[in-house]
Every structure is written in C-alpha cells, then in structure tokens.
Design an enzyme around this catalytic site. Sequence first.
Site, PDB file in Angstrom:
ATOM      1  N   SER A  72       0.844  -1.186   0.000  1.00  0.00           N
ATOM      2  CA  SER A  72       0.000   0.000   0.000  1.00  0.00           C
ATOM      3  C   SER A  72       0.890   1.251   0.000  1.00  0.00           C
ATOM      4  CB  SER A  72      -0.953  -0.031   1.201  1.00  0.00           C
ATOM      5  OG  SER A  72      -1.995   0.896   1.059  1.00  0.00           O
TER       6      SER A  72
ATOM      7  N   ASP B 262      -8.318  -5.775  -5.675  1.00  0.00           N
ATOM      8  CA  ASP B 262      -7.963  -4.635  -4.836  1.00  0.00           C
ATOM      9  C   ASP B 262      -8.333  -3.339  -5.566  1.00  0.00           C
ATOM     10  OD1 ASP B 262      -6.813  -2.827  -3.091  1.00  0.00           O
ATOM     11  OD2 ASP B 262      -4.752  -3.253  -3.700  1.00  0.00           O
TER      12      ASP B 262
ATOM     13  N   HIS C 127      -5.822  -6.600  -1.410  1.00  0.00           N
ATOM     14  CA  HIS C 127      -4.748  -5.676  -1.043  1.00  0.00           C
ATOM     15  C   HIS C 127      -3.500  -6.425  -0.565  1.00  0.00           C
ATOM     16  CE1 HIS C 127      -3.725  -1.539  -0.689  1.00  0.00           C
ATOM     17  NE2 HIS C 127      -3.550  -1.532   0.614  1.00  0.00           N
TER      18      HIS C 127
END
Length: 450
Positions: free
Chosen positions: A90, A385, A410
């Site tokens: 991320s 995601d 994710h």
Amino acid sequence: MLRSLVGSEMCIRDRNHTGLMWESAAEFKALLVFAEHRYYGESLPYPPGTDGCMSFLSSEQAIADYAYLVYYLKDELNAHASPVIGFGGSYGGMIAAWGRLKYPNAFDGVIAASAPIWSFANMHPPYNYNAFDMAVTADASSAGGATDFCKQNLKAAWPIIMSTAQSSAGRTLLSESFRSCSELTSVGDGERVVEWASSVWGTMAMGNYPYPSSYLLHGHSLLPAWPVREACKPLNRHFDLPSDLPELLAAVRESASLVHNSTHDLPCNPILTTEHDNQTVNSRHRKMTSTHGRALGGGSPDGCVGDWDFQWCTEMTQPFTQGTPNDMFYCSPGQNCSAWDLQSAARGCEQQWGVIPRPEWARIGLGGKRIGAASNILFSNGLLDPWHGGGVLANLSDTLVAVLIPNGAHHIDLMFSTEVDGDYPDIGAARALERREMARWVAEARRNRL
C-alpha cells in the site's frame, strides 16, 4: 543479507502482512528488519503541543529515514557487503518503490505490493479518478463473484434513503431499519445513513481475501472469507418496490454491519455520533489510503501524531470521484460527481491542518510515470484490490516487473501462506516470481560488490 519492511501509516507492530518476508528468510539467510514510519506508532519525534511539529511528516523524510537506517545497520553489524531488499504494501509499497528510485545505493531491490504510485493528478497518460470506486463496484457484482443485483440494489438504495428521510414517518422507518442508536430527526440525517452504509465497501474490497482476516480491521475482529461476496448475500435478489422497501433497507444495513458490527456485540448502530460525522464531512472530498477504523479528520496540527489526512493534505493528494454512472455510490442531485473538486478539498485541508495540498508533487518530485531508468522493482497488484487502478500493471523493462493476481486483494502476496492458497494458483505464482526476482537482485548485488 538484510530484508527490511518499509513501514507505512500504521504502528509497525501490525506485522501480519509480512508472511513473504518470514517464509523466505531462511532461504536467503536474511536478517529481518521492521522499520516504523516517523510519526506513527512509537516513532513520535515531538511531544503533543509542539509548535510546527507536523512539518517533518512527509514521504521524502520517511524515505530518507529508511536509507539512513540501512547504512546505520550495516555499520553496526559490519554488514557492508550484505544486499538489502525492501518490502512494502500500500503506502509502504509506494515508499519502497520511491526508496529504490531515490536511494538505489541503499536498496538493491524492492517488492512494491499494491502500491498505487500512479494514482495522482496530471499523470500522463492520466489516472482515472473513478478507478477506485469502479473496482469496488466490480467486486460487488457478478465479475467479483457476487451477482449484479448487489451493485444495482445499492445504487438504487441511496436516493431511496434520501427521499425516505424527507418525512417524519420515513425517518422513523430509517431509524428502525438501520437500528440507529439515536432517532433520526432531520432531513440531513438521510445523508448520514448513506455515508454510514456506503463507507464500508472500500474496506471490504481491499480485504477481499479467500480466507478470514483481521488485517483490514487492525486485529480488532475478523472479516469473513470473501467479505464482499458475503456482504452482498442479503442484496443478491430483486426487491419489489415500494412494497419491499423495509426489506431493502434491512439488507443494506445487514451488509454494512459486516464491518460496522464485525464484533457482533453492538446493540445499535452509532450512525449519528460526532466521530462518524467528522469522518463523513471530510471523506466527501478526501479519501484515505488507510483502512476502515482509522481516524480521518480527527487529528490536529498540535497533536504531533501521524494522520493520513495530513499526508493527503500535503503531498499524497490522491484524487477521487464517486457517484458516477460507472460506480454504485451516491451522487447528490445537481452535483457533478465525475469532477474532482480540488478547491473544496484544499479549503478543508487549510481549515483542518493549516496546509494547502501539493497535487503535483508525486509527478514532479517522486518520478511520476517516468521511472523507466530505475531497476529492480517488482510491482504486484491484486485485481480485486480497488487500488490496482493506480498501480503499475505491465512490465516497464526487464528489471521493472509487474505481476497481476486475479484472485488477489490488497497486497495478498505479502501475507502468510494459507491452505486456501492452493485453490488459487495465481497467488502462489506471484510469490514464486517474487522469490526469483529477489534471488536475482541478491546475486547481482554480490557480483557488483566483489
């Protein structure tokens, strides 16, 4: 060799997304290092109340921290010849990629998982500002393993909720259907219901793993396996309106409760609480890379504690549009939901933090899309995601490699392996490619240092 997790906007103790590091450490005879991002967790440089204390919370400062840490450890451990591989997911993946770009002397290669480094304004080719919510919508459809009833019923429910809130009898129905802790008393409370019920879908899409996981809820409770599909179950049918209105409202509440009441112990839903109101007001214009449950707009300039909203308001200014014809979210009548309102967001940032966003910084100061001169970065993206739309989805060179994971949410590839992974070969294939790339980086670093 050294393997370092590049910390992101959370406490570094949250390490359940580091399975790839742990499971590969023995093969590479690696020392694992977990580096915490400044201003988060226990890495607080200033006490609360220090004037101007937030001035040094930036991606550039954090990237430099990690480069300094690498050299400090090499000196302390007499490990000057040891290769260093960075990992991040991320925002941490973005930091890892930019770290390799800016400090190739510190990092011999990095795994940048679910790293939306291209999710910024004025990129060329441009980023689709609606990409995040379009991907969430795809997850809540037949394409994502649910049915198209789910996205269609949600899209239809929002204006129905707003119109129902126009009357006293309608607000009573909403209060009862959504089990609100406080009675809805004003027309504007309809918007609060919509925000409460719609705010969870991005979190579920990010955590759309094929097994139960606490990651997106920060260890407080579990999301079930395939949470978007699970949340869609009450909505996977036709509702005959207006006679089925109570059933539709109850289904929307049940779906949202998968996150809001993930502990299954709330007697009612705090839809009208001050904390939720603050999040609602700010999230109309400022989205967070962070996940559900982290404060948005709850911080203050004199708190001296990391807050993603501050980072968004300074340099991580990712643009979003929501409520377009291509997503399942609400658009107020008369509003152009296909346009990003930077000016409104900037006013909110100045009011909240006393800062003005720099939407050009990712393009100018962090490489933008002109990163072809770099090397030894693997970008991984799960196609479930919602952040994948801002990621690197194709190889840029032999050493800037992209891997796509159709059944991945994710940064699933960074997680610990599970028995369920065997049912989805793309997950294991991504990790195998990542290990091959790491082996190549290590061999290259050792050759070059002889």
